[in-house]
Design an enzyme around this catalytic site. Structure first.
Site, PDB file in Angstrom:
ATOM      1  N   SER A  79       0.803  -1.225   0.000  1.00  0.00           N
ATOM      2  CA  SER A  79       0.000   0.000   0.000  1.00  0.00           C
ATOM      3  C   SER A  79       0.837   1.276   0.000  1.00  0.00           C
ATOM      4  CB  SER A  79      -0.944   0.016   1.209  1.00  0.00           C
ATOM      5  OG  SER A  79      -0.224   0.169   2.413  1.00  0.00           O
ATOM      6  N   LYS A 150       0.878   4.907   6.807  1.00  0.00           N
ATOM      7  CA  LYS A 150       0.291   5.722   5.734  1.00  0.00           C
ATOM      8  C   LYS A 150       0.987   7.081   5.711  1.00  0.00           C
ATOM      9  CE  LYS A 150      -2.854   2.559   4.937  1.00  0.00           C
ATOM     10  NZ  LYS A 150      -2.748   1.682   3.743  1.00  0.00           N
TER      11      LYS A 150
END
Length: 267
Positions: A79, A150
């Protein structure tokens, strides 16, 4: 007689026929071995008790370092590609936000997603948790199911919109040139227009088409916002594999974004 005794102690090459010399030599060797054993001399194994104490002290030091200063994390998914790759061991700076300065736009962070990305009451098997945490100290285990990595896109008060006519994310009305994005995907296939509450963060992965992030929780309680106090730390280094040893490069993508006005940005 005294002269012969002194000579025997110095001369270790006495022949077997010389009973006194052989016995004297063995006696001297035993005496020297005994002295070196007691003093931990060269060529002798370290006593088990000492080795155990040193090992325990090292383990305590590593645990304290991991808990308070720098913690290794293993990257389990794609990701955050290309910035972080599957199997990377990153070092998270847990002191980065101990001052009044919180996470900034563009920072890559590790956070606990309990209550924002996963149910707050989500628990792990106690035995498995202990084993995983022990291995995770050395970056040998994947993070807990509630831990995520993230990039911060919006901080408290920011208005984050996707997408403008050029298919770019806008923050406080300014389009962001996200050069760190994976080349296979757009900034987002999901349209959104949100204002980040104070004390919260809007976060997204760099591989947008393969990242479950704030966008996936828009319609849920909390709206995909991550509380600042759930941030574990900032990813500052890639420690493994050897070929990827490096500090994580900072981005200037948000350098032209103005601070949100008091009370937050409005449409």
């Amino acid at each position: 007689m005294d002269t012969q005794a002194q000579h025997t102690e110095r001369d270790h090459s006495s022949t077997p026929e010389d009973g006194a010399g052989e016995e004297g030599s063995r006696s001297v060797r035993r005496s020297r071995t005994s002295r070196f054993s007691l003093r931990g001399g060269r060529g002798r194994a370290m006593p088990l008790r000492t080795a155990g104490l040193i090992g325990a002290a090292c383990a305590v030091f590593v645990l304290l370092l991991s808990h308070f200063v720098i913690q290794p994390f293993q990257i389990p998914s794609s990701s955050m590609e290309p910035t972080l790759q599957v199997g990377d061991r990153v070092l998270v700076n847990k002191l980065a936000y101990r001052s009044d300065a919180g996470p900034r736009r563009g920072d890559v962070i590790v956070f606990d997603g309990a209550g924002s990305f996963v149910p707050e009451d989500m628990t792990e098997n106690p035995v498995g948790s202990v084993v995983r945490e022990g291995l995770a100290v050395f970056g040998l285990a994947e993070p807990a199911e509630t831990d995520f990595v993230k990039r911060v896109i919006g901080v408290g008060g920011d208005r984050v919109v996707c997408c403008d006519e050029g298919r770019r994310v806008e923050v406080n009305g300014v389009p962001v040139a996200e050069t760190y994005l994976h080349p296979d995907g757009a900034p987002s296939e999901v349209a959104f227009d949100i204002v980040v509450p104070e004390g919260k963060l809007w976060v997204m992965g760099d591989h947008r088409s393969n990242s479950r992030d704030s966008r996936d929780h828009l319609g849920r309680p909390g709206g995909g916002m991550v509380p600042v106090d759930m941030v574990v730390g900032r990813v500052d280094w890639i420690g493994w594999p050897v070929g990827r040893w490096s500090g994580l490069q900072t981005t200037d993508a948000f350098s032209g974004v103005p601070d949100a006005p008091p009370g937050g940005a409005h449409g």
